[in-house]
Design an enzyme around this catalytic site. Structure first.
Site, PDB file in Angstrom:
ATOM      1  N   LYS A  18      26.363   8.337  23.533  1.00 12.55           N
ATOM      2  CA  LYS A  18      25.495   9.423  23.074  1.00 12.55           C
ATOM      3  C   LYS A  18      24.223   9.373  23.913  1.00 12.55           C
ATOM      4  CE  LYS A  18      22.992  11.192  19.029  1.00 12.55           C
ATOM      5  NZ  LYS A  18      22.680  10.970  17.596  1.00 12.55           N
ATOM      6  N   LYS A  64      28.889  12.409  23.781  1.00  9.11           N
ATOM      7  CA  LYS A  64      28.003  13.499  23.371  1.00  9.11           C
ATOM      8  C   LYS A  64      26.795  13.526  24.297  1.00  9.11           C
ATOM      9  CE  LYS A  64      25.225  15.020  19.392  1.00  9.11           C
ATOM     10  NZ  LYS A  64      24.753  14.676  18.034  1.00  9.11           N
TER      11      LYS A  64
END
Length: 436
Positions: A303, A357
């Site tokens: 992330k 992400k």
């Protein structure tokens, strides 16, 4: 061994002069037979026999299916063997090049990759990547109210009333094959604290919603977000020390309680998105100790501290009260190899799914993880990616539907098994042939 089929000195030129080879159809009555040393007699046209009515109906390129003659298989085969061959549409003419096209010799290529792309049927047959509604996880925003509130920065998305609009949206998604959702709550400000204790309240918004969804849709796969930012008065994924440092181990303690509360409510997959060190192993241990060995962990493995998250923060009303410190726990967008470090840790700690992400700007990371891990890979097409496509479509700068589907296909091609996308319902309708 060569054999003589028919003689060039026969009367064929006179009889066939002016013959249209595209429409001529020999029949048994206008054929004569010439013996061949190594083959059966060969039928050739006779100049003296009148042409009887064709045995088979004429087939034209644009005609419907021809009427059946009523002949048996044996009769059809005998007629063909005798030379009474049913007529098929003619060979299409060679398409003409535009005037002025140079005449050049054919290139001596042993392989021409365009051959497998020359028609839609061939392109579909050799398509390497496919996508279906089963590949989508639908992120849904929920709140305590009864009305659905539009999210300005995300056209087409709403904060859904957890007892009303949410049920309707889930039903629509399931109708087109999207049977997985992930919940993101908009928590009342009065319940937010520096330590995010509301995150593990078993009577909180998320556990209540899970229980209701499981009651209404028992087969629905429910993913949850494990992080403190919706519940934190500071708006960060973890507990913030007075000097702005995000506290790691203390945050993990809270996340374990949150994951267990979600699993007890009926969550199928818990998804730690906080990027704290060691949280996957700690959550796995907490789930197992509580009897939830069957609950999966989808770890936000890579992330990044991305600028693509802005619209999401509006949706949850969880903008950090100070900025800059998320870079102390989320990954540097400049880093590539570091993702493998996170992969190794999450695998060893018991993650079941690895997530990247954002999605489209990080296709290289998805591919890298795909090539280095046997675990399922998830990609999150985040709010900024969604909103850019939506804005381009609204302004008529792009074809929204085509760009949407291309972006999702690219995530699959890079190696994602599942995609968290706000386009889930719209894309599934497109795949099912429905209009938007």
């Amino acid at each position: 061994m060569a054999s003589t089929i028919f003689s060039t000195s026969s009367s064929l030129p006179t009889a066939v002069k002016g013959l249209d080879c595209n429409t001529y159809k020999p029949t048994l009555g206008n054929l004569r037979f010439i013996a061949s040393p190594n083959r059966k007699s060969i039928a050739v046209p006779s100049s003296s026999s009148p042409a009887p009515k064709p045995l088979f109906p004429v087939v034209k390129a644009t005609s419907d299916v021809p009427v059946k003659t009523g002949l048996s298989d044996a009769e059809c085969e005998a007629a063909v063997a005798a030379g009474n061959v049913p007529e098929a549409p003619p060979v299409p003419p060679t398409p003409l090049a535009p005037a002025g096209t140079p005449v050049v010799p054919s290139l001596p290529l042993s392989r021409r990759p365009r051959r497998t792309r020359r028609s839609p049927a061939l392109r579909a047959a050799f398509q390497e990547t496919s996508i279906s509604p089963a590949n989508f996880v639908y992120p849904l925003f929920i709140h305590e109210g009864e009305e659905d509130t539009p999210i300005g920065a995300m056209p087409g998305c709403y904060r859904l009333g957890w007892r009303h609009g949410l049920l309707e949206e889930v039903a629509k998604a399931r109708d087109v094959g999207v049977n997985s959702i992930v919940l993101f709550p908009k928590v009342p400000d009065a319940l937010k604290t520096p330590t995010g204790d509301e995150a593990y309240n078993e009577y909180g918004l998320v556990p209540r919603t899970i229980r209701m969804l499981k009651d209404k849709f028992p087969g629905l796969a429910i993913y949850t977000d494990v992080a403190l930012d919706p519940y934190s008065s500071d708006g960060h994924d973890g507990i913030v020390r007075e000097d702005g440092v995000i506290m790691n181990d203390e945050t993990v303690h809270q996340l374990c309680k949150q994951a267990v509360a979600q699993a007890r409510a009926g969550a199928d997959v818990v998804s730690p998105s906080d990027m704290m060190d060691g949280r996957v192993g700690a959550i796995r241990g907490a789930l197992d100790d509580a009897g939830f060995q069957h609950v999966l962990i989808m770890s936000y493995t890579a992330k990044y501290a991305s600028s693509f998250y802005g619209p999401f923060r509006e949706a949850l009303d969880s903008n950090p009260h100070f900025v800059g410190k998320n870079g102390s726990y989320q990954m540097n967008p400049a880093n590539y190899r570091e993702a493998l470090v996170e992969v190794h840790e999450d695998e060893s700690e018991g993650a079941d799914i690895l997530l990247v992400k954002p999605g489209l700007p990080y296709l290289d990371i998805i591919r890298q993880i795909r090539d280095n891990s046997p675990l399922p890979i998830a990609a999150y097409q985040v709010s900024g990616e969604y909103s850019m496509i939506k804005a381009g479509g609204i302004l008529k700068m792009i074809d929204e539907e085509k760009v949407m589907m291309e972006s999702l296909l690219c995530l699959r091609r890079a190696g994602a098994d599942i995609i968290l996308t706000y386009f889930a319902l719209q894309a599934a309708r497109c795949l099912c042939g429905e209009k938007r």
